[in-house]
Design a protein around this motif. Structure first.
Motif, PDB file in Angstrom:
ATOM      1  N   CYS A 316       0.860  -1.183   0.000  1.00 59.39           N
ATOM      2  CA  CYS A 316       0.000   0.000   0.000  1.00 59.39           C
ATOM      3  C   CYS A 316       0.894   1.229   0.000  1.00 59.39           C
ATOM      4  O   CYS A 316       1.840   1.328   0.790  1.00 59.39           O
ATOM      5  CB  CYS A 316      -0.891  -0.011   1.235  1.00 59.39           C
ATOM      6  SG  CYS A 316      -1.839   1.513   1.440  1.00 59.39           S
ATOM      7  N   CYS A 319      -0.268   3.219   3.725  1.00 55.06           N
ATOM      8  CA  CYS A 319       0.076   2.682   5.050  1.00 55.06           C
ATOM      9  C   CYS A 319       1.196   1.645   4.981  1.00 55.06           C
ATOM     10  O   CYS A 319       1.639   1.158   6.018  1.00 55.06           O
ATOM     11  CB  CYS A 319      -1.152   2.100   5.731  1.00 55.06           C
ATOM     12  SG  CYS A 319      -1.691   0.511   5.065  1.00 55.06           S
ATOM     13  N   CYS A 338      -6.634  -0.976  -0.331  1.00 52.91           N
ATOM     14  CA  CYS A 338      -5.929  -1.528   0.829  1.00 52.91           C
ATOM     15  C   CYS A 338      -6.931  -1.954   1.903  1.00 52.91           C
ATOM     16  O   CYS A 338      -7.840  -1.199   2.235  1.00 52.91           O
ATOM     17  CB  CYS A 338      -4.968  -0.488   1.389  1.00 52.91           C
ATOM     18  SG  CYS A 338      -4.155  -1.003   2.910  1.00 52.91           S
ATOM     19  N   MET A 340      -6.208  -2.403   4.981  1.00 51.26           N
ATOM     20  CA  MET A 340      -5.881  -1.794   6.273  1.00 51.26           C
ATOM     21  C   MET A 340      -6.414  -0.366   6.347  1.00 51.26           C
ATOM     22  O   MET A 340      -7.084   0.008   7.291  1.00 51.26           O
ATOM     23  CB  MET A 340      -4.362  -1.776   6.475  1.00 51.26           C
ATOM     24  CG  MET A 340      -3.725  -3.140   6.509  1.00 51.26           C
ATOM     25  SD  MET A 340      -4.156  -4.030   8.003  1.00 51.26           S
ATOM     26  CE  MET A 340      -3.864  -5.695   7.449  1.00 51.26           C
ATOM     27  N   CYS A 341      -6.076   0.427   5.307  1.00 50.05           N
ATOM     28  CA  CYS A 341      -6.411   1.849   5.398  1.00 50.05           C
ATOM     29  C   CYS A 341      -7.456   2.267   4.364  1.00 50.05           C
ATOM     30  O   CYS A 341      -7.778   3.445   4.274  1.00 50.05           O
ATOM     31  CB  CYS A 341      -5.145   2.685   5.262  1.00 50.05           C
ATOM     32  SG  CYS A 341      -4.428   2.669   3.613  1.00 50.05           S
TER      33      CYS A 341
HETATM   34 ZN   LIG Z   1      -2.999   0.961   3.293  1.00 47.37          ZN
END
Ligand SMILES: [Zn+2]
Length: 1025
Positions: A316, A319, A338, A340-341
């Protein structure tokens, strides 16, 4: 639609191999079975002596893909192991006690009948005496004894001058306490059922809830292990379809479906509450136990190593999360979001592949990084801090008098030879190379007493050349060539040197080792490459700069000074530890206290703890007994998966953040990466999370750990571990996905981390509080209409109370005297123990070997080893004439009752060994005999050895009334009143009383009566509170 679900709505049209109601993949994994005498091969088992890996042949990896609409269906997951669910016993207890029950709707389930056993050996004397001590003491016992504390088990080791070789590493006077013919022993008292009926506190509130608690009916740890162990012999654990991992202590084959195997990562909650407030109502920690290099077992796919060349693995751009199965491709494959983010980014040209109409990349099944939860990425130069090379092993060998005279030096040298080149008989089997360490790795040897001796091990020399470095103030490395060599090329030189060291130094007999200067020169020798040091030590290093002194005189018990002894302020040792981490160096110590002396493990072990290493500790080292263990453990440390120069980063999806780490590593500042000089297969890290907002129940929660490390063969890699959990607005639902092993592990790690700041009594109090909090929180918020007086335990936390009691009774935290060396050693072990090792440590497995079924200890028709059922850790379970194996993952005792059958002894130990006194008290393994029993027990021991972690399994005899190890046996009977703590029954009653007070709004935190608890409250983290 959760991204997770959307992502996996793929492969439409193809039949779903993992559809609802489908039985799990059959598991052809076979537990190892020791070679047995020919006459005893049962049923022609194909697995006898070998374990063919059939599972690996199934095409499951890439085409058993995950094609359900959602992995987190509305319905609770089908129970993973039916026979185990709904443990009838606990329900019975509810009836008896009117007070204990299970939270989840526990309809009566068929009760597991104890299988019929025939006694293979005729026991002498009356058998089955478990009632004998169940109530009142035997005749002649002074009644007031009942009110006394249990006897001191073990003691300050250096305060026990009368240690004899016949005693154990667990010093305690081998006195005449145990004479079954006479009065009951303290152990028997400790195991008794409560003398008086338990009156459950708040009696009015619970009406008739008064009566005896039947110890048979409280949740049983052995049962909680045995049933799933049987289930997972024949079934795999699919990591996406099931959301509750098997108990950590049992062998199982995980099938990575995109979510990492529980062997690498376990979440405390696999279904996460929406908000901090919702989490707080459970009182559970939100955390993850990571064991990034965990060993896998036969039948599991090896972790693939993926090479993306110069560009490195896709990440990513915001992040920096690594590509993983939960990133979603969009715009025909041009964009990736992504997990995660949630940042959408362009897919780099060289990683592009189009998506099909369901949004899945057409090449997905060919890409392990898009289908597997755990992968290794090769990484390019930008991830290097120095040129990666094969691991440098540097052995630092103590050659002072104590090491020489007590046989520790010879044991250590032999251990290195075995570790590098295998035992003589194994050599023939290996073709080509004869070394055990990966190609590219190198080995160096340094010895030390009051000065250091370096060795040139060049293969063109006939014998090693010694160079003495006597400048302790400013030591340097006196040779540039030949210090580190290929162990294969220099095999002759190395073997000859190691065989000569004991006699070479026998004449010097210098008593005081100079350790710190040796460590400093080791750092100098390894600073260019990084590496791993394996250092032996057999005496307190009292010579030269950084010399240590006897800090613990045994009189600091229960004082503030004791806390200091668990820590180090020594600037020299702290500094060398930091220098090692910076240089990518870590250290394992093998520390022996042959005369039971103090070694200041707090200071020396600090270097291991900071660098990611480990201490192997042999209190009261006695070479005839302990050399085998020493040798096996050196071999393990050298051959287990080891990485060095490591950094670790844990990422999680939006709404959550990392709040703390617990483990053995170096952490510069919070927010920085964790640093490890070395990390190996046995090391685990606890990560705690907190909320920085409210989670979106439509999205799953994602966790990714990335361990950047250099392998022993010299490859720079990232071990990427991905875990996903659903998010639920229904917190009660979350309680169905609690992972007991992870909860216990996280709580234990945090408690261990606090040992240097709080005193032990406060920590024990906090552990009790935490147990009450969790169980009361459950009772208050999630049990609906249970009768008010009932102790209701969450289905997945049934044994939680027992494990916490085991923690309170552990060497690290127990009340009473305990040498600080042992406390601090155990404390640091707990900080780095993985779930398997900790589970055993908190509750040993105990097997009776005097009444084994004929088929126990052999492979069944499917090739699986039949293990006898475990028994509870209580003396009330011990039968007259019995023989028991007790294994807590650290030691393995073979306890023998005084009236054990002479036939049994001869069958087990060989002819002539027909009485307890006839046995060699130092034997550490069983002979290989042609008897059924001997083969059974060796097979059982081999199974146990295969399901352990860093410590080797050797047996230690604990003959009733004869061996000091019997005190360790008594200490490990964690269900009894011992270690200056309550019995399991009393503990549950105590916890229940406080839960009721909490429900009635009358609970005062911490009931120890002296108010320390209130001081603790102020220091509570969100989780402790
Ligand atoms: Zn990310």
């Amino acid at each position: 639609m959760p991204e997770f679900a959307a992502h996996h709505a793929l492969g439409t049209g193809s039949p779903n191999p993992n559809g609802a109601g489908k039985k799990d993949e059959p598991n052809a994994w076979r537990s190892p079975v020791a070679a047995s005498p020919a006459g005893y091969q049962q049923m022609g088992s194909p697995a006898m002596g070998q374990a063919p890996n059939q599972y690996a042949g199934t095409p499951a990896q890439y085409n058993a893909a995950v094609q359900q609409e959602s992995y987190f269906p509305q319905q609770p997951t089908p129970p993973a192991y039916l026979p185990y669910q709904g443990d009838q016993d606990v329900n019975n207890l509810a009836g008896q006690m009117g007070a204990v029950g299970l939270g989840a709707d526990q309809a009566a389930q068929p009760k597991n009948k104890k299988k019929h056993r025939h006694a293979y050996h005729n026991l002498e004397g009356p058998g089955g005496s478990s009632q004998a001590f169940s109530g009142t003491p035997q005749d002649g016992a002074p009644p007031q004894y009942l009110n006394q504390n249990s006897p001191q088990v073990g003691g300050a080791q250096w305060m026990e001058p009368q240690i004899t070789p016949a005693m154990s590493q667990f010093p305690a006077p081998a006195n005449t306490l145990f004479s079954p013919g006479a009065q009951a022993s303290p152990m028997q008292y400790a195991a008794r059922t409560p003398a008086a009926p338990h009156q459950i506190a708040g009696g009015a509130a619970i009406g008739s809830a008064q009566g005896r608690v039947d110890p048979e009916q409280i949740p049983s740890v052995p049962k909680s292990r045995d049933a799933p162990a049987r289930y997972y012999l024949e079934n795999v654990y699919p990591t996406m379809e099931h959301h509750l991992p098997p108990p950590a202590v049992i062998p199982f084959v995980a099938f990575d479906q995109g979510n990492s195997s529980p062997k690498f990562a376990r979440l405390t909650l696999n279904n996460i509450p929406l908000s901090a407030q919702a989490l707080a109502s459970t009182c559970l920690p939100l955390g993850m136990v990571l064991q990034p290099l965990a060993a896998q077992q036969e039948g599991e796919q090896p972790v693939p190593v993926l090479d993306f060349g110069e560009t490195g693995p896709p990440r990513c751009t915001r992040c920096r999360a690594y590509i993983n199965p939960f990133m979603q491709f969009k715009a025909g494959g041009n964009k990736v979001v992504c997990n995660m983010c949630t940042y959408p980014m362009d897919v780099p040209g060289d990683y592009f592949a189009p998506t099909d109409q369901s949004g899945v990349r057409v090449d997905r099944l060919q890409r392990p990084e898009l289908t597997l939860g755990t992968v290794d990425f090769m990484v390019p130069k930008e991830y290097w801090s120095k040129e990666p090379v094969g691991l440098r092993w540097l052995f630092l060998i103590d050659v002072t008098a104590e090491a020489v005279n007590r046989g520790f030096l010879v044991g250590f040298c032999e251990g290195i030879v075995n570790a590098l080149y295998g035992e003589p008989e194994e050599k023939a089997e290996e073709s080509g190379t004869t070394t055990r360490i990966p190609k590219g790795a190198k080995v160096g040897i340094v010895t030390f007493d009051k000065e250091m001796h370096f060795y040139n091990l060049s293969p063109n020399l006939t014998t090693a050349q010694m160079l003495v470095m006597s400048d302790l103030e400013d030591p340097f490395v006196p040779l540039s060539e030949g210090l580190f060599v290929d162990p294969e090329e220099s095999k002759a030189v190395i073997k000859s040197l190691l065989s000569q060291l004991p006699s070479m130094f026998a004449e010097f007999n210098f008593p005081e080792p100079a350790l710190l200067p040796t460590l400093n020169s080791a750092v100098a020798a390894l600073s260019a490459t990084g590496g791993k040091i394996v250092c032996s030590l057999a005496a307190l290093p009292t010579w030269g700069p950084g010399r240590l002194f006897l800090r613990d005189d045994g009189n600091m018990h229960n004082t503030d000074a004791e806390k200091k002894l668990l820590n180090t302020e020594h600037p020299g040792f702290k500094k060398v530890a930091e220098k090692m981490v910076q240089g990518g160096i870590g250290i394992d110590f093998f520390m022996a206290a042959p005369s039971g002396g103090y070694l200041d493990i707090a200071t020396i072990g600090h270097v291991s703890a900071t660098t990611g290493g480990e201490v192997f500790y042999y209190p009261n080292f006695h070479s005839p007994r302990d050399t085998l263990k020493l040798s096996k453990e050196i071999k393990h440390t050298v051959t287990r998966e080891t990485g060095y120069q490591a950094l670790m980063k844990v990422r999680c999806s939006n709404g959550l953040q990392v709040s703390a780490y617990h483990g053995n590593f170096y952490h510069h500042t919070f927010g920085a990466d964790l640093e490890f000089g070395v990390i190996d297969a046995d090391k685990a890290i606890g990560v705690m999370f907190s909320y920085d907002g409210k989670l979106d129940p439509k999205l799953d929660a994602h966790f990714q750990s990335a361990l950047l490390y250099t392998t022993a063969s010299g490859e720079r890699r990232v071990r990427c571990t991905n875990i996903v959990a659903s998010v639920s607005p229904n917190t009660g639902e979350c309680m169905k996905f609690v992972d007991q092993d992870a909860v216990v592990n996280i709580i234990a790690k945090e408690a261990a981390a606090r040992m240097t700041e709080k005193n032990l009594k406060e920590i024990r109090g906090a552990l009790t509080e935490k147990t009450v909090d969790i169980l009361a929180g459950y009772r208050k918020n999630f049990t609906g209409n249970s009768p008010p007086g009932q102790l209701v335990l969450p289905e997945n936390l049934k044994e939680f109370g027992m494990y916490i009691l085991g923690l309170i009774k552990s060497r690290a935290f127990k009340a009473g005297k305990e040498p600080t060396d042992r406390r601090v050693h155990d404390m640091r072990m707990i900080k780095s123990m993985g779930p398997l090792e900790l589970s055993l440590y908190l509750y040993p497995r105990i097997v009776a070997i005097h009444d084994l079924d004929e088929k126990d200890g052999f492979a069944n028709e499917k090739g699986h080893l039949v293990m006898p059922e475990g028994i509870r850790a209580s003396f009330s379970k011990v039968e007259e004439g019995g023989a028991y194996i007790v294994d807590n993952g650290q030691v393995c005792l073979l306890w023998l009752h005084t009236q054990v059958s002479p036939n049994l002894l001869e069958d087990l130990f060989g002819e002539g060994n027909n009485s307890l006194k006839a046995l060699d008290p130092f034997q550490s393994s069983l002979p290989n005999l042609d008897t059924h029993l001997n083969a059974q027990v060796r097979n059982i021991l081999q199974y146990m050895e295969g399901t352990r972690a860093s410590k080797a399994l050797t047996i230690q005899l604990a003959r009733q009334g004869l061996d000091g190890a019997e005190y360790e046996f008594a200490r490990l009977l964690y269900e009894d009143r011992n270690n200056e703590a309550q019995s399991y029954v009393d503990w549950l009653v105590h916890v229940h009383r406080h839960i009721q007070l909490e429900l009635a709004g009358q609970r005062k935190k911490e009931d120890s009566g002296d108010g320390v608890g209130s001081t603790f409250v102020g220091l509570r983290t969100p989780y402790w509170g």
